[in-house]
Design an enzyme around this catalytic site. Structure first.
Site, PDB file in Angstrom:
ATOM      1  N   ASN A 241       0.819  -1.216   0.000  1.00 11.25           N
ATOM      2  CA  ASN A 241       0.000   0.000   0.000  1.00 11.25           C
ATOM      3  C   ASN A 241       0.857   1.272   0.000  1.00 11.25           C
ATOM      4  OD1 ASN A 241      -2.462   1.261  -0.016  1.00 11.25           O
ATOM      5  ND2 ASN A 241      -2.946   0.897   2.141  1.00 11.25           N
TER       6      ASN A 241
ATOM      7  N   HIS B 218     -14.485  -4.743  10.819  1.00 11.98           N
ATOM      8  CA  HIS B 218     -14.152  -3.413  11.349  1.00 11.98           C
ATOM      9  C   HIS B 218     -15.423  -2.642  11.665  1.00 11.98           C
ATOM     10  CE1 HIS B 218      -9.880  -3.037   9.474  1.00 11.98           C
ATOM     11  NE2 HIS B 218     -10.121  -4.260   9.907  1.00 11.98           N
TER      12      HIS B 218
ATOM     13  N   ARG C 262     -13.562  -5.501  15.421  1.00 10.16           N
ATOM     14  CA  ARG C 262     -12.485  -4.590  15.799  1.00 10.16           C
ATOM     15  C   ARG C 262     -13.111  -3.227  15.956  1.00 10.16           C
ATOM     16  NH1 ARG C 262      -7.629  -1.890  12.286  1.00 10.16           N
ATOM     17  NH2 ARG C 262      -9.333  -0.505  11.739  1.00 10.16           N
TER      18      ARG C 262
ATOM     19  N   TYR D 232      -6.981   7.334  12.565  1.00  7.54           N
ATOM     20  CA  TYR D 232      -6.867   5.998  12.002  1.00  7.54           C
ATOM     21  C   TYR D 232      -8.052   5.108  12.380  1.00  7.54           C
ATOM     22  CZ  TYR D 232      -5.955   1.173  11.522  1.00  7.54           C
ATOM     23  OH  TYR D 232      -6.133  -0.135  11.196  1.00  7.54           O
TER      24      TYR D 232
ATOM     25  N   ASP E 222      -7.053  -1.832  17.623  1.00 15.83           N
ATOM     26  CA  ASP E 222      -5.754  -1.601  16.972  1.00 15.83           C
ATOM     27  C   ASP E 222      -5.168  -0.277  17.456  1.00 15.83           C
ATOM     28  OD1 ASP E 222      -3.621  -1.359  15.243  1.00 15.83           O
ATOM     29  OD2 ASP E 222      -4.765  -1.899  13.444  1.00 15.83           O
TER      30      ASP E 222
ATOM     31  N   HIS F 270      -2.293   0.840  16.418  1.00 18.02           N
ATOM     32  CA  HIS F 270      -1.537   1.349  15.267  1.00 18.02           C
ATOM     33  C   HIS F 270      -0.187   1.953  15.644  1.00 18.02           C
ATOM     34  CE1 HIS F 270      -2.176   2.270  10.834  1.00 18.02           C
ATOM     35  NE2 HIS F 270      -2.645   1.054  11.020  1.00 18.02           N
TER      36      HIS F 270
ATOM     37  N   GLU G  74      -3.920  -4.787  19.394  1.00 18.26           N
ATOM     38  CA  GLU G  74      -2.987  -4.912  18.271  1.00 18.26           C
ATOM     39  C   GLU G  74      -2.025  -3.730  18.211  1.00 18.26           C
ATOM     40  OE1 GLU G  74      -5.088  -5.149  14.564  1.00 18.26           O
ATOM     41  OE2 GLU G  74      -3.300  -4.704  13.388  1.00 18.26           O
TER      42      GLU G  74
ATOM     43  N   GLU H  17       1.719  -6.731  11.262  1.00 20.30           N
ATOM     44  CA  GLU H  17       1.328  -6.404   9.884  1.00 20.30           C
ATOM     45  C   GLU H  17       2.434  -5.678   9.122  1.00 20.30           C
ATOM     46  OE1 GLU H  17      -2.179  -4.060  10.834  1.00 20.30           O
ATOM     47  OE2 GLU H  17      -1.158  -2.244  10.210  1.00 20.30           O
TER      48      GLU H  17
ATOM     49  N   ARG I 243       0.361 -11.278  13.170  1.00 18.31           N
ATOM     50  CA  ARG I 243      -0.500 -10.466  12.313  1.00 18.31           C
ATOM     51  C   ARG I 243       0.017 -10.301  10.874  1.00 18.31           C
ATOM     52  NH1 ARG I 243      -4.648  -8.959  11.400  1.00 18.31           N
ATOM     53  NH2 ARG I 243      -4.594  -6.681  11.464  1.00 18.31           N
TER      54      ARG I 243
ATOM     55  N   HIS J  17      -3.290 -10.672   8.545  1.00 15.05           N
ATOM     56  CA  HIS J  17      -3.710  -9.342   8.090  1.00 15.05           C
ATOM     57  C   HIS J  17      -4.605  -9.454   6.848  1.00 15.05           C
ATOM     58  CE1 HIS J  17      -2.173  -5.073   6.900  1.00 15.05           C
ATOM     59  NE2 HIS J  17      -3.104  -4.979   7.821  1.00 15.05           N
TER      60      HIS J  17
ATOM     61  N   ASP K 108      -6.178  -3.513   1.370  1.00 18.37           N
ATOM     62  CA  ASP K 108      -4.963  -3.364   0.552  1.00 18.37           C
ATOM     63  C   ASP K 108      -4.258  -4.706   0.315  1.00 18.37           C
ATOM     64  OD1 ASP K 108      -4.631  -1.884   3.368  1.00 18.37           O
ATOM     65  OD2 ASP K 108      -2.740  -2.931   3.023  1.00 18.37           O
TER      66      ASP K 108
ATOM     67  N   GLU L 178      -8.779 -11.498   9.755  1.00 19.06           N
ATOM     68  CA  GLU L 178      -9.327 -10.146   9.526  1.00 19.06           C
ATOM     69  C   GLU L 178     -10.069 -10.122   8.190  1.00 19.06           C
ATOM     70  OE1 GLU L 178      -6.351  -7.086   9.058  1.00 19.06           O
ATOM     71  OE2 GLU L 178      -7.802  -5.492   9.453  1.00 19.06           O
TER      72      GLU L 178
ATOM     73  N   TRP M 213       2.014   6.863  12.400  1.00 20.48           N
ATOM     74  CA  TRP M 213       0.613   6.895  11.942  1.00 20.48           C
ATOM     75  C   TRP M 213      -0.041   5.567  12.154  1.00 20.48           C
ATOM     76  CZ3 TRP M 213      -1.984   4.059   8.178  1.00 20.48           C
ATOM     77  CH2 TRP M 213      -3.349   4.417   8.061  1.00 20.48           C
TER      78      TRP M 213
HETATM   79  C1  GCO Z   1      -5.275  -3.411   9.976  1.00 22.73           C
HETATM   80  C2  GCO Z   1      -4.284  -2.403   9.518  1.00 22.73           C
HETATM   81  C3  GCO Z   1      -4.654  -1.630   8.304  1.00 22.73           C
HETATM   82  C4  GCO Z   1      -3.438  -0.794   7.878  1.00 22.73           C
HETATM   83  C5  GCO Z   1      -3.343  -0.797   6.393  1.00 22.73           C
HETATM   84  C6  GCO Z   1      -2.153  -0.011   5.894  1.00 22.73           C
HETATM   85  O1  GCO Z   1      -5.181  -3.776  11.137  1.00 22.73           O
HETATM   86  O2  GCO Z   1      -6.058  -3.840   9.155  1.00 22.73           O
HETATM   87  O3  GCO Z   1      -3.838  -1.627  10.603  1.00 22.73           O
HETATM   88  O4  GCO Z   1      -5.801  -0.878   8.483  1.00 22.73           O
HETATM   89  O5  GCO Z   1      -3.532   0.495   8.349  1.00 22.73           O
HETATM   90  O6  GCO Z   1      -3.255  -2.112   5.973  1.00 22.73           O
HETATM   91  O7  GCO Z   1      -1.978  -0.246   4.540  1.00 22.73           O
HETATM   92 MG    MG Z   2      -3.558  -3.086  12.170  1.00 22.89          MG
END
Ligand code: GCO
Ligand code: MG
Length: 413
Positions: A37, A122, A147, A159, A221, A223, A247, A273, A294, A323, A327, A350, A413
């Protein structure tokens, strides 16, 4: 037989995807996902300019040997671009082998260990009321794991929170094109304040438990945004709400950060991820610092290396949580599903459904029903790219956002 043709397609049916096509001398076609991505063209070039010619004439059945050849040949090992390229070749070769055997891939991986894969979806909302609505809709549709991400009072777009546009079919697409839909020139900037987040989130989990009871699996998550001590405190604070997992609570590079979190809390932890090899997990797995792996099959060298990684994790009682955001292309998703159906230490998958436009271009045989996915019984991975449909969607540059703290400093991020 041997590998005769290696083609790379970059297409943008709703979002960007890089897909590898390998054709054998007797006409069997295999597909692989190489989507990274926001950095798609790097992997496309890696495959076209540095890998394709080296595969021509190789025996397509020698999957392990080809994996080792691609891992060792460049001298410069690992990294997301290299490992996504290797993953695409590996998936395509497994697709070919299973098509030649006339079997769905999970059969070659040992056969099904379960009837279907439990997924988490999600659910998000800018405030508690809209998050509650999203969770309610999913629970009513049969989903058993959500999630949850929510807006934080005092912060703008963050996010994981969907725009909640009326009629929006899917949840969250973080990579952004320009406002008029053309290629973006730089990432969007978001604002972040960990203190506000840490004081808001425990109350959200408390309300969710009150409103939805103890059966629902709740995931969250972070992040990569907390420091080790912030994450330790947070994981401890939310213990009473019994999360399925927390996560990416700390930045992925620092495996030892999770020691601190572990010392203070029994909240289950998931990470990986942004990882791309088993070595990123070595400390985490051998010291039992995590509960779920993940990684994406697409970003971790494909089915061959993911299977080894998950077998290694199994020795320590650690499960999969592969994951699966949008993307990851439908080809990468199918790879995750076949692997997840076959392994014993499956945890959860997921699932973020692809848009209708994406699914017009990728024809999939996997199916979703009431909170569970099944890879389907078509031979191979069970996903075919419609190349003429794909040709209509030109690559459109999109970036993942960046984050700044309220004083303007850059943050994860
Ligand atoms: C998740 C991830 C995604 C990422 C994305 C970035 O847990 O699914 O955090 O939301 O942000 O895959 O490309
Ligand atoms: Mg994630």
């Amino acid at each position: 037989m041997t590998i005769e043709l290696v083609d790379v397609s970059v297409t943008s049916p709703g979002r960007n995807f890089v897909t590898l096509k390998i054709t054998t001398s007797d006409g069997v076609v295999g597909w692989g996902d190489a989507t990274l991505n926001g950095r798609e063209l790097s992997v496309a070039s890696y495959l076209r300019d540095h890998v394709a010619s080296t595969l021509i004439g190789r025996d397509e059945d020698r999957i392990e040997d080809t994996w080792q050849y691609l891992y060792r040949a460049p001298y410069w090992r690992r990294g997301p671009v290299t490992m996504a390229a290797i993953a695409a070749v590996d998936m395509a070769l497994w697709d070919i082998k299973a098509k030649k055997a006339g079997m769905p891939l999970y059969q070659l991986l040992g056969g099904a260990s379960r009837d279907a894969l439990r997924v988490y979806v999600h659910a998000s909302g800018a405030d508690y009321a809209s998050l509650h609505d999203a969770v309610t809709r999913y629970v009513e549709s049969g989903v058993t794991a959500v999630r949850v991400q929510t807006g934080i009072p005092g912060l703008g777009q963050i996010y994981g929170v969907a725009s909640n546009k009326p009629g929006a079919k899917y949840d969250y697409e973080p990579a952004k094109r320009a406002a008029d839909g053309s290629s973006a020139t730089r990432p969007a900037e978001e604002e972040w304040d960990t203190r506000k987040y840490l004081s808001h989130m425990p109350g959200v989990f408390a309300r969710l438990r009150e409103d939805f009871g103890t059966d629902l699996r709740i995931l969250h998550d972070g992040h990569h945004r907390m420091s080790p001590i912030e994450a330790a405190r947070f994981a401890k604070d939310i213990e009473p709400y019994d999360l399925f997992w927390l996560e990416d609570c700390t930045p992925g590079e620092d495996q030892s950060a999770l020691r601190l979190v572990r010392q203070h809390s029994t909240t289950p932890l998931a990470i990986g991820e942004v990882f791309n090899t088993v070595y990123d997990y070595q400390t985490l797995i051998t010291e039992r610092l995590i509960d779920y792996v993940r990684s994406a099959v697409t970003h971790t060298g494909g089915i061959t290396s993911m299977k080894k990684l998950l077998d290694f994790a199994a020795v320590y009682g650690i499960k999969s949580g592969i994951h699966g955001p949008t993307d990851i292309s439908p080809v990468g998703m199918a790879a995750a599903l076949h692997l997840g159906l076959a392994i014993h230490n499956f945890g959860i998958q997921e699932y973020m459904p692809h848009s209708e436009t994406t699914l017009e271009v990728f024809q999939t045989s996997y199916s979703y029903e009431r909170g569970y996915l099944h890879p389907g019984d078509a031979p191979g991975l069970g996903v075919e790219l419609d190349e003429s449909a794909a040709a209509a969607f030109e690559y459109t540059k999109a970036y993942l956002p960046v984050n700044r703290l309220t004083d303007g400093s850059m943050h994860d991020w």
